[in-house]
Structures are given as C-alpha cells and as structure tokens.
Design an enzyme around this catalytic site. Structure first.
Site, PDB file in Angstrom:
ATOM      1  N   LYS A 122       0.856  -1.186   0.000  1.00 49.36           N
ATOM      2  CA  LYS A 122       0.000   0.000   0.000  1.00 49.36           C
ATOM      3  C   LYS A 122       0.897   1.243   0.000  1.00 49.36           C
ATOM      4  O   LYS A 122       1.854   1.316   0.768  1.00 49.36           O
ATOM      5  CB  LYS A 122      -0.868  -0.008   1.258  1.00 49.36           C
ATOM      6  CG  LYS A 122      -2.226   0.619   1.098  1.00 49.36           C
ATOM      7  CD  LYS A 122      -3.146   0.224   2.267  1.00 49.36           C
ATOM      8  CE  LYS A 122      -4.582   0.582   1.989  1.00 49.36           C
ATOM      9  NZ  LYS A 122      -5.502   0.128   3.046  1.00 49.36           N
TER      10      LYS A 122
ATOM     11  N   GLU B  69     -19.204  -6.324  10.039  1.00 50.51           N
ATOM     12  CA  GLU B  69     -20.120  -5.597  10.925  1.00 50.51           C
ATOM     13  C   GLU B  69     -21.187  -6.521  11.513  1.00 50.51           C
ATOM     14  O   GLU B  69     -21.603  -6.343  12.667  1.00 50.51           O
ATOM     15  CB  GLU B  69     -20.783  -4.450  10.156  1.00 50.51           C
ATOM     16  CG  GLU B  69     -19.858  -3.268   9.878  1.00 50.51           C
ATOM     17  CD  GLU B  69     -18.941  -3.483   8.692  1.00 50.51           C
ATOM     18  OE1 GLU B  69     -19.049  -4.519   8.028  1.00 50.51           O
ATOM     19  OE2 GLU B  69     -18.088  -2.607   8.451  1.00 50.51           O
TER      20      GLU B  69
ATOM     21  N   ARG C  68     -25.505  -3.044   7.060  1.00 56.10           N
ATOM     22  CA  ARG C  68     -25.157  -4.456   6.847  1.00 56.10           C
ATOM     23  C   ARG C  68     -25.522  -5.317   8.044  1.00 56.10           C
ATOM     24  O   ARG C  68     -25.621  -6.531   7.952  1.00 56.10           O
ATOM     25  CB  ARG C  68     -23.663  -4.548   6.528  1.00 56.10           C
ATOM     26  CG  ARG C  68     -23.236  -5.887   6.139  1.00 56.10           C
ATOM     27  CD  ARG C  68     -21.976  -5.895   5.334  1.00 56.10           C
ATOM     28  NE  ARG C  68     -22.180  -5.598   3.916  1.00 56.10           N
ATOM     29  CZ  ARG C  68     -21.162  -5.597   3.066  1.00 56.10           C
ATOM     30  NH1 ARG C  68     -19.941  -5.816   3.513  1.00 56.10           N
ATOM     31  NH2 ARG C  68     -21.367  -5.347   1.787  1.00 56.10           N
TER      32      ARG C  68
HETATM   33  C1  LIG Z   1     -18.859  -2.929   4.862  1.00 50.30           C
HETATM   34  C2  LIG Z   1     -17.686  -1.980   4.922  1.00 50.30           C
HETATM   35  N1  LIG Z   1     -17.081  -1.760   6.105  1.00 50.30           N
HETATM   36  C3  LIG Z   1     -16.054  -0.895   6.194  1.00 50.30           C
HETATM   37  C4  LIG Z   1     -15.611  -0.225   5.073  1.00 50.30           C
HETATM   38  C5  LIG Z   1     -14.498   0.807   5.194  1.00 50.30           C
HETATM   39  N2  LIG Z   1     -13.337   0.412   4.417  1.00 50.30           N
HETATM   40  C6  LIG Z   1     -13.069   0.928   3.231  1.00 50.30           C
HETATM   41  S1  LIG Z   1     -11.704   0.299   2.554  1.00 50.30           S
HETATM   42  C7  LIG Z   1     -11.409  -0.663   3.935  1.00 50.30           C
HETATM   43  C8  LIG Z   1     -10.200  -1.530   4.040  1.00 50.30           C
HETATM   44  C9  LIG Z   1     -10.139  -2.449   2.863  1.00 50.30           C
HETATM   45  O1  LIG Z   1      -8.979  -3.240   2.999  1.00 50.30           O
HETATM   46  P1  LIG Z   1      -8.568  -4.110   1.742  1.00 50.30           P
HETATM   47  O2  LIG Z   1      -9.758  -4.834   1.232  1.00 50.30           O
HETATM   48  O3  LIG Z   1      -7.398  -4.904   2.183  1.00 50.30           O
HETATM   49  O4  LIG Z   1      -8.184  -3.046   0.626  1.00 50.30           O
HETATM   50  P2  LIG Z   1      -6.888  -2.106   0.573  1.00 50.30           P
HETATM   51  O5  LIG Z   1      -7.340  -0.760   1.102  1.00 50.30           O
HETATM   52  O6  LIG Z   1      -5.832  -2.720   1.419  1.00 50.30           O
HETATM   53  O7  LIG Z   1      -6.532  -2.040  -0.877  1.00 50.30           O
HETATM   54  C10 LIG Z   1     -12.412  -0.500   4.854  1.00 50.30           C
HETATM   55  C11 LIG Z   1     -12.483  -1.185   6.165  1.00 50.30           C
HETATM   56  C12 LIG Z   1     -16.282  -0.483   3.850  1.00 50.30           C
HETATM   57  N3  LIG Z   1     -15.932   0.182   2.714  1.00 50.30           N
HETATM   58  N4  LIG Z   1     -17.286  -1.355   3.800  1.00 50.30           N
HETATM   59 MG   LIG Z   2      -5.454  -4.623   2.069  1.00 49.35          MG
END
Ligand SMILES: Cc1ncc(C[n+]2csc(CCOP(=O)(O)OP(=O)(O)O)c2C)c(N)n1
Ligand SMILES: [Mg+2]
Ligand SMILES: CC(=O)[C@@H](O)[C@H](O)COP(=O)(O)O
Length: 638
Positions: free
Chosen positions: A282, A366, A394
């Site tokens: 990242k 969630e 959710r």
């Molecule tokens: C249901 C839900 N909960 C929380 C979020 C907030 N959120 C957005 S991106 C993220 C982290 C995603 O991590 P990953 O899938 O590893 O993607 P990366 O950012 O590392 O590319 C979160 C928790 C969301 N978008 N949807």
């Molecule tokens: Mg990730």
C-alpha cells in the site's frame, strides 16, 4: 506527450512493451500523488495497484470481461487507463469524477457500492450469466485482504467453487493491511518476516497481535503469508483454497508486471474458478504513504505532496468520542470496544491503547461485530460497537434480532452519520434513524456538540436493559451550542417569544435551526428551537411542547423516510394532536459526491432554505389559524 497522455483505453496498453509499461507505471504514480494530494482521496490503495491494474487490462478484455473492484476505492488506475485521466482535476468534487467506479462514467465500470466484500458475489452472478450466454467471458474480481475478512466473500466462495467451470478469476490484492493498523500490522509483520532474519523471534511478537485478530482473519493470514512453520506446501494458500475447490496461483509479486501477466494469463486459460494471490504494498513508490504510521494513507485529505502532511485540523466528533470513551473505560471495567477493521478512523484507538484486553477488531465484519457484542453483553459486558453509519446497514438483522430481541445493553456509536460528501451515495449515513426507529427498545441519541456527545455517551452506556445508539457527523465537531432550559430530556435552545413555530433540530443541525430562527425573527416570526437529544423513541415532553405550538418543523441530517420527523408526526397523531408538522431531511435518493456543504445545499438543507420554507408554511398555517381565531371571536359559537 507522456505515455500516460497516450493512453485512451486498454488497447493502448496492449501495444506497449514492458519497458514502456515501467515508464508508464512511474508516470501514473506521479500523477496519482499530484492529483490526490490536491483533491484528497485514496492515495495508498491506488499506489499499490498500479502494476496490477496495468497487467489486468493487458490480459483481460474489459468491458467484455468484467473487471470488478471490491470497495472500489482502489480503482483510480483503472479509471486513468480507461480514458479518464483528465477527470482527475475534479476527483470526488461536485460534478467531477467519482472516487469509486461509476457506470455513468464508463462501460468499464461495474460496482458503484463502496461497501466491502461484495465483489465475489457480483462475480459469481456475472459468471453464471456468462455461462448461460455460452461462455467466453470472465468475471475478474480484485478483492483486498481486508475485504476477504467480510462474510459475504465466504458465501460467494462457497458458491463459486460449486461449479468447476465457473469463469471467475479472484485476484487477491494482498497488501497485508485493511483500514485499521491492527490487522495490517499483523500482515505487515508476517509479510516482512519472510524477507528478514530473526523470523522466529519477530513472529512471536506478531503472535501477540493474534489475540485481536478475528478468528476469520487468522487462517487467511496464516495461509496467505505461509505461516511460522514455514512449511509452505503444508500451510500454503493452495491447501486452504484448494480445499474449497479453487485453483491457486501465487503468491505473485504485485509490482512485477511480467510475473503478474504470466499468472493472470494462466488463470484466464484455466477455464474455472481460480485465485491469483498478488502481494502488493500500500502506498508503493511514495515514501510518505509507505511510511505513514497509521494507515499508509488509506484515505487522505488534501496534503502537501512534498511533506505528505495534511493541514492541521481542530477537534472532530470522532476525537471527542475517542477521549470520552477512554475516560468511561477507566471508570467502568465492564465496558469493552469493538471495531470492524477501522480502529483509528472510528476513534477506538485511544481506548485500545489504554485497555489492551478490552477491545476487539473483527475485520470488515459488521454483522459479526454486532452479534459478538450481543454475546459479550450476555456475559455481563457493556460493548460499544463503533462503525460508520452507512456500514450499520449491513448489520440490521443482528441489531434487531441478536441484540434488541434479547434487550441487551449494547451501545452502537455511528460515526459519519448524515451527509458525508466526497465518498458519494454509498457512504452518506442517511439510513440509520429509519432503520433503528424500527427496532423495539432501541434508544437513539443525536448529540449537537462536544458536550452533549459526552453527556449522551455516558447516558447510553448507563442503560442496562436494552440497546442504545449515538449518531454524529463526519469532520470537525461543533464546540458548544448552549441550552437555555431543559424540559425532561429535551433541550430548549431558544425561546421564540410566541407559540407560533416549534423548530426541532436533530443533532448537528442545531446550529442550522438556530440560524434559520434568526432569519425568521428578522421577519417577525417567533421560533422556538429545541434539541431532542434522545431522538428515538420520541419523548412525551416533546409531544407536549409540539402540541402547544401552531406549526412544528423538524430538520434532520438523515433520510426523511421513516426518520425522526416521521416518528414525531406519528407520536402527535397517537396523542390526537393535530398541530401541522413539516419534516425537512435528506430526500430518499442516492446523492452523488461533492463537499458535505454542497450536497446539503443541493437538497435544500441550509439555514436560508429552512427559513424560506418555514416562512411559507407559517404564512399559510399560522395565518389560517389566526384568521380562524379571529373569526371565532367575531361570531362566538352559541
Ligand atoms: C462494509 C464496509 N465496512 C467498512 C468499510 C471501510 N473500508 C473501506 S476500505 C477498507 C479496508 C479495505 O482493505 P482491503 O480490502 O485490504 O483493501 P486495501 O485498502 O488494502 O486495498 C475499509 C475497512 C467499507 N468500505 N465497507
Ligand atoms: Mg489490504
Ligand atoms: C473506502 C472507505 O469506505 C473508507 O476508506 C472511506 O473512504 C473513509 O472515509 P473517511 O474519510 O470518512 O474515514
């Protein structure tokens, strides 16, 4: 002309050789840093998928093959190479390109919903349709390691694996981090351990974090990162995924385009459900992001590209909540905290640092967060579950049937409630009052400033016979909106000097209500402004206050359908009170991105709009009522 400027679609990528692609990747990185530092957005995630996105568009044939991005916050590179780089001057701005895929923008875009863990289900559905049409197309889902901790992914995997011909390619974008550092920290440890000596020693340190890592997350990270035993074949992802009936390719260096193309081409040719495990970083290529201690610039406000630092901001709703919960935690050892992979962004990090045994990160889950909170409450704890308002959607059934049905003392803290702005329609927190208003026994507070947030949070965690919730906005907190009087639980913020208009302002809209009242006073219309504080269920004293006025107006930063205004209208009807009520709120539409102020103005939720509408209603209603009174005086009934 730069190579970037020469790219108008995926076909242009396919004509490039790998040397040109390396140059292009560098140009894209510079472009991302420049534009996102100016506009704000998801810099870290997109810097991490530059090479991956280029390789995907060279191997697959979008839009014939469907490229799906889970959450969609990492789709900027996809937008750049599908002809939209000129739009980045207005990224996430009103009328500009969205920060997530947008079907209106491009045929290459599919999923607009920014809620995580959905891409594999879309992929399964699309793939089934492709099969029904005779095949030849692929559903390619890019899903992050964080999103993989969401339950929907495992529902989808179960279905995808059911058909060995299902044309689904799952690209796990494994950068070892989610939003919250807890999980990312573990993944970071494990990912880096494979490259460094002292593997055994450091992993013991990594294990310390396991106590906070979701049960679901542990096998994922253990398998994905070839765990401590180091016996890759025994514990490698092949075992976990092949047990599910999925072919596995990887781990592949997610910044090596030739290697990625080779793995993706093999996956494309495989002809059935397959996983490509790409290990990425990242923020890759931009040290201020890579070294950003909290979240590798997962989501950043506009920053100085040279320093990588955002402007210093004052206290936020989140920071006030964060400090008060930590203070409560010192007084109440039954209070525990739960995050769904968003420890810092929901403000639970302060509590976590002070009470390391009393907080839990469940991953992006969630539903599990709420029902595991019910379990903790059944055992005598008082869980505080902190999520963004929109993500509570959710877990509605879990709130209703796992918490409220059992009248369990769980407190939901809903950050980013109301219009949020740049993240667009799936991020506005406009559904929570409508949802929670349906839950028997649920009590919802909407603080109007820092003081009432602290006060109502304490009131909430003091409730032991059922669930409570607090909802507050994104961004800077309102320092103080003083009350002149408290009637029961209702705060009177301003007496109008007459019993003409009662304006009921919910939460952060207290200031809006007072500003509107000032405008109306200039027109000689007396308006009493109150803050209900505990908005649901409607307090009897509020019904009494309303009944003593000629017109009631409510204003809320939430969807009108089933919102607070609807609840007060129902309570007035139940009390046989026919005072006219007008409810102002967010229209039940998907509202596009822009600043919070712009979006609110776009739906008529400004002090000027409120004052204008009240003037119209007052003229009609109060005028009519006064005329009726005068007529009654002139010809009294016998
Ligand atoms: C249901 C839900 N909960 C929380 C979020 C907030 N959120 C957005 S991106 C993220 C982290 C995603 O991590 P990953 O899938 O590893 O993607 P990366 O950012 O590392 O590319 C979160 C928790 C969301 N978008 N949807
Ligand atoms: Mg990730
Ligand atoms: C994509 C996602 O869901 C989050 O990263 C969101 O963009 C965070 O927004 P905040 O800036 O409100 O934390």
């Amino acid at each position: 002309m730069t190579l970037l400027e020469s790219v108008h679609g995926p076909a242009d990528l396919k004509r490039m050789d790998h040397d040109e692609l390396d140059v292009l990747a560098g140009e894209i990185r510079d472009f991302l840093v420049d534009r996102v530092c100016r506009a704000g957005g998801h810099l870290g995630p997109n810097l991490g998928v530059v090479e991956l996105t280029l390789a995907l568009h060279r191997v697959f044939d979008s839009p014939r093959d469907a490229l799906l991005f889970d959450v969609g916050h990492q789709a900027y590179v996809h937008k750049i190479v599908t002809g939209r780089h000129s739009g980045f001057d207005s990224l996430r701005q009103l009328g500009g390109i969205a920060g997530y895929p947008s079907r209106a923008e491009s045929e290459h875009d599919h999923i607009e919903n920014s809620h995580a863990s959905t891409a594999l289900s879309y992929a399964d559905g699309l793939a089934k349709a492709f099969q029904l049409e005779g095949g030849g197309r692929h559903a390619v889902a890019v899903v992050g390691d964080g999103a993989l901790t969401g339950g929907m992914c495992w529902e989808a995997l179960n279905n995808i694996a059911a058909d060995p011909q299902r044309p689904v390619v799952i690209v796990v974008n494994d950068n070892g981090r989610s939003y919250s550092p807890t999980i990312g920290g573990l993944a970071e440890h494990l990912a880096s351990l494979r490259l460094r000596p002292g593997y055994e020693r450091l992993l013991d340190g990594g294990r310390e974090l396991l106590q906070h890592t979701p049960v679901v997350g542990k096998p994922i990270y253990t398998a994905l990162h070839a765990a401590k035993a180091g016996i890759k074949d025994a514990l490698s992802p092949q075992v976990m995924f092949s047990d599910l009936g999925l072919k596995y390719f990887g781990p592949v260096d997610g910044h090596d385009i030739p290697a990625l193309e080779k793995a993706l081409a093999a996956a494309k040719a495989f002809g059935g459900p397959v996983i490509v495990h790409a290990v990425t970083e990242k923020g890759h290529g931009y040290p201020p992001a890579v070294n950003h201690e909290a979240d590798q610039m997962h989501q950043t406000d506009p920053i100085d590209p040279r320093t990588g630092l955002p402007p210093v901001k004052g206290p936020s709703w989140t920071s006030v909540f964060s400090d008060e919960l930590a203070a409560i935690g010192a007084e109440r050892d039954d209070v525990v905290a739960i995050t769904a992979a968003m420890l810092r962004s929901t403000g639970l990090h302060t509590f976590a640092e002070e009470f390391p045994e009393r907080w839990f990160d469940v991953g992006i889950a969630e539903q599990h967060a709420v029902t595991s909170a019910a379990g903790l409450a059944m055992a005598g704890k008082h869980p505080v579950v902190a999520v963004y308002s929109t993500f509570l959607n959710r877990a509605f059934d879990q709130v209703l049937m796992d918490v409220a049905l059992h009248r369990l003392p769980v407190t939901l803290v809903l950050d980013r409630a109301g219009i949020t702005g740049p993240d667009g329609p799936s991020h506005h927190g406009m559904w929570d009052l409508s949802l929670l208003g349906m839950v028997p026994g649920m009590r919802v507070a909407a603080p109007r400033d820092a003081g009432t947030l602290c006060e109502e949070l304490r009131e909430a965690v003091a409730v032991s016979d059922g669930p409570t919730a607090l909802r507050f906005s994104k961004g800077s907190v309102v320092e103080s909106v003083p009350a002149v009087e408290r009637v029961g639980t209702v705060d009177v913020l301003r007496r109008g000097g007459s019993e003409d208009v009662l304006l009921v302002a919910v939460g952060a809209f207290a200031g809006l209500g007072l500003s509107a009242a000032d405008r109306l006073a200039d027109q000689g219309i007396g308006v009493t402004v109150v803050d209900p504080r505990w908005v649901l269920p409607v307090a009897p004293e509020l019904v009494e206050l309303a009944a003593s006025h000629r017109l009631v107006v409510t204003v809320e930063d939430c969807g009108r359908h089933g919102g607070f205004g609807s609840a007060l209208a129902a309570a007035l009807r139940d009390a046989d009170c026919d005072v006219p009520l007008r409810d102002l709120g967010v229209p039940q539409r998907f509202l596009q991105h822009g600043s919070r102020e712009q979006v609110l103005a776009g739906v008529g939720l400004t002090a000027q709009d409120v004052a204008r509408k009240v003037t119209e209603w007052a003229a009609n209603r109060i005028g009519d009522a006064q005329a009726a009174d005068e007529a009654a005086v002139e010809s009294p009934r016998d």
